[in-house]
Design a protein around this motif. Structure first.
Motif, short mmCIF file in Angstrom:
data_model
loop_
_atom_site.label_atom_id
_atom_site.label_comp_id
_atom_site.label_asym_id
_atom_site.label_seq_id
_atom_site.Cartn_x
_atom_site.Cartn_y
_atom_site.Cartn_z
N GLY A 136 0.81 -1.22 0.00
CA GLY A 136 0.00 0.00 0.00
C GLY A 136 0.83 1.26 0.00
O GLY A 136 2.06 1.21 0.07
N ARG A 138 1.06 3.55 2.28
CA ARG A 138 1.69 3.70 3.60
C ARG A 138 1.96 5.18 3.96
O ARG A 138 3.09 5.57 4.23
CB ARG A 138 2.97 2.88 3.68
CG ARG A 138 2.88 1.44 3.23
CD ARG A 138 2.01 0.53 4.04
NE ARG A 138 2.47 0.26 5.36
CZ ARG A 138 3.34 -0.69 5.70
NH1 ARG A 138 3.87 -1.42 4.76
NH2 ARG A 138 3.69 -0.88 6.97
N PHE A 349 -4.97 -2.76 4.73
CA PHE A 349 -4.14 -2.23 3.64
C PHE A 349 -4.87 -2.38 2.31
O PHE A 349 -5.62 -3.32 2.09
CB PHE A 349 -2.79 -2.97 3.59
CG PHE A 349 -1.89 -2.62 4.73
CD1 PHE A 349 -1.65 -3.53 5.75
CD2 PHE A 349 -1.30 -1.36 4.81
CE1 PHE A 349 -0.85 -3.20 6.83
CE2 PHE A 349 -0.49 -1.03 5.89
CZ PHE A 349 -0.26 -1.94 6.90
N ARG A 352 -3.13 -5.73 -0.34
CA ARG A 352 -2.50 -6.85 0.33
C ARG A 352 -3.12 -8.19 -0.07
O ARG A 352 -3.28 -9.10 0.73
CB ARG A 352 -2.55 -6.66 1.86
CG ARG A 352 -1.45 -7.47 2.55
CD ARG A 352 -1.34 -7.19 4.03
NE ARG A 352 -0.05 -7.67 4.52
CZ ARG A 352 0.42 -7.51 5.75
NH1 ARG A 352 -0.33 -6.89 6.64
NH2 ARG A 352 1.59 -7.96 6.11
#
Ligand code: EPZ
Length: 455
Positions: A136, A138, A349, A352
């Motif tokens: 992701g 992040r 996420f 994922r």
């Protein structure tokens, strides 16, 4: 913690990842596995040593690349690190640098967590904005907004996060912070910063993960005043200075969960210790729902008994104490071999589910709809060349290889080595048939032929 042939302060330059793990499936496992220290607690606690003007000694830090990389980042700031036996001595008395090098932070996202303790300790911190990763984007906006709420001036320029305590002030100011999402990293960054702030900081909607609680316990051992660790509301009363401490990191619940799935997927009898079963509530409950027999003969010991048929079940990943996103890929491998259909929703996420394509190469029957994977159990998986896309995907593919008929060739092992402390060695010690070798020496014809067939 560091590879044998380097000192504690440096790692060998990154090598191209040419090794593969050959796994011969369908061996039954048997025996006891020792669980290492928790990666995600150890990384945060290592960052937390920046708060302390005296040496700290850490025990049970797992021996894996991410821990060594965090050590490199700390060393680049002037911290002295020395490994003696199983203990890691970290001396942050003299911080000589407040800017962390891009090439080091870029190799370990978690090193961004140094921004809170570094800023609180020396009044300034320049940390590269961590990039996204396979799972992701992040972002770190919660970290930034929280530090700003505590009085820091924070701006991002040329990919660098510049944070400073303005003017003549020496300390951050306590604040009331609400996290839009119970982010583990943001909770840790802000809790660490608050330990040295002036006044009281309240963090609402805080992450409750055991690794956050372990970090809080480490900070309290250094003299920090923290209440509510492990709950949704953290209250930190700042103190002027902390003191050195000797501290032992908790066992890794995700490694333990991964090994429980290894036992379940190979229909084996396994014992795991040390573990803290309370940290594995959702994982154990799901395994028992699937028909796996798990006992707790002593407080920090788990015993898993072989079960013949596994039943499908639905999973939704959630912040702790919900089902952990870090166990989602491993359970997908297990559910691929269970009776019936399971829906796995990844809510933490945004990207994922990349292990789905690789599991399908091994014969799994999985369909993706948005952030939900629909897994229909099949009687058997078949070994195949597969490539890991991220840390927990690599573990899931090892588990699938253990159960599959024939040989699996796993590439992308740097993901595995980042986050597991000798998982291969632990599995081989209880009977798994696997061997790591350079790609040249493995069955290249098979690799090429299979790849061509797959295109
Ligand atoms: C920690 O990552 C763990 N890493 C992850 O483990 C784990 O999956 C994750 O927590 C969730 O439990 C470490 O502790 C080193 P988050 P972290 O902040 O802190 C969003 C593993 O496999 N978010 O809780 O980065 C974010 O995008 C790794 O061991 C923002 O939007 O996770 C995500 O969607 C993978 N803004 C969600 O929150 C922010 O400022 C949860 O992320 C911060 C996060």
């Amino acid at each position: 913690m560091t590879p044998e042939n380097t000192s504690a302060n440096q790692l060998p330059p990154p090598q191209p990842d040419t090794s593969v793990l050959e796994i011969w499936g369908q061996s039954t496992l048997e025996g006891h596995v020792r669980i290492s220290g928790a990666k995600n607690a150890a990384l945060a606690i290592m960052a937390g040593t920046l708060l302390c003007p005296q040496p700290c000694r850490l025990h049970n830090v797992p021996s894996l690349l991410d821990a060594a990389r965090m050590g490199e980042v700390l060393t680049s700031l002037g911290v002295k690190i020395h490994q003696s036996g199983d203990a890691l001595d970290i001396d942050a008395r003299h911080i000589t640098q407040f800017q962390a090098p891009y090439e080091l932070v870029n190799r370990l996202r978690a090193s961004f967590f140094i921004i809170g303790p570094l800023l609180a300790r020396v009044g300034v911190a320049q940390v590269p904005l961590p990039g996204g990763c396979a799972i992701g984007a992040r972002p770190v906006d919660f970290h930034v907004r929280g530090l700003q709420a505590m009085g820091a001036e924070v701006h991002i320029k040329h990919g660098m996060v510049h944070a400073a305590i303005p003017g003549s002030r020496q300390r951050l100011q306590g604040a009331k912070i609400y996290l839009d999402y119970p982010s583990v990293g943001a909770t840790e960054t802000l809790m660490m910063a608050a330990t040295l702030a002036e006044g009281e900081t309240i963090i609402e909607n805080a992450a409750q993960e055991p690794e956050v609680e372990d970090l809080a316990n480490f900070c309290r051992a250094m003299g920090a005043r923290i209440r509510g660790a492990g709950t949704k509301t953290l209250i930190v009363s700042g103190v002027p200075q902390l003191h050195g401490v000797e501290y032992t990191v908790i066992p890794d619940r995700i490694e333990a969960g991964t090994l429980l799935v290894a036992g379940a997927i190979t229909r084996s009898n396994l014992q795991l210790s040390p573990v803290i079963p309370e940290h594995l509530g959702a994982v154990i409950s799901k395994l028992q729902t699937m028909g796996v027999h798990i006992e707790r003969p002593t407080p920090n010991f788990l015993q898993l008994h072989a079960s013949d048929a596994l039943q499908a079940t639905d999973i939704e990943t959630l912040p702790y104490p919900g089902f952990p996103t870090d166990m989602q890929a491993q359970f997908m491998a297990l559910l691929s071999l269970s009776n019936g259909s399971s829906a796995i929703a990844e809510t933490v996420f945004e990207n994922r589910l990349r292990h789905v394509a690789e599991l399908k190469r091994m014969g799994a029957d999985i369909r993706i709809k948005g952030n939900i994977a629909i897994v229909t159990g099949v009687p058997q998986l078949s070994g195949a060349p597969v490539t890991a896309t991220d840390l927990r995907a690599s573990a899931a593919l090892v588990l699938a290889g253990l159960a599959a008929e024939g040989k699996t060739l796993l590439r992308g092992l740097h993901h595995l080595d980042r986050g597991y402390d000798n998982l291969e060695g632990k599995l081989k010690q209880i009977g798994a048939q696997m061997k790591r070798q350079s790609e040249d020496s493995s069955d290249r014809a098979g690799l090429v032929q299979t790849d061509v067939a797959a295109t």
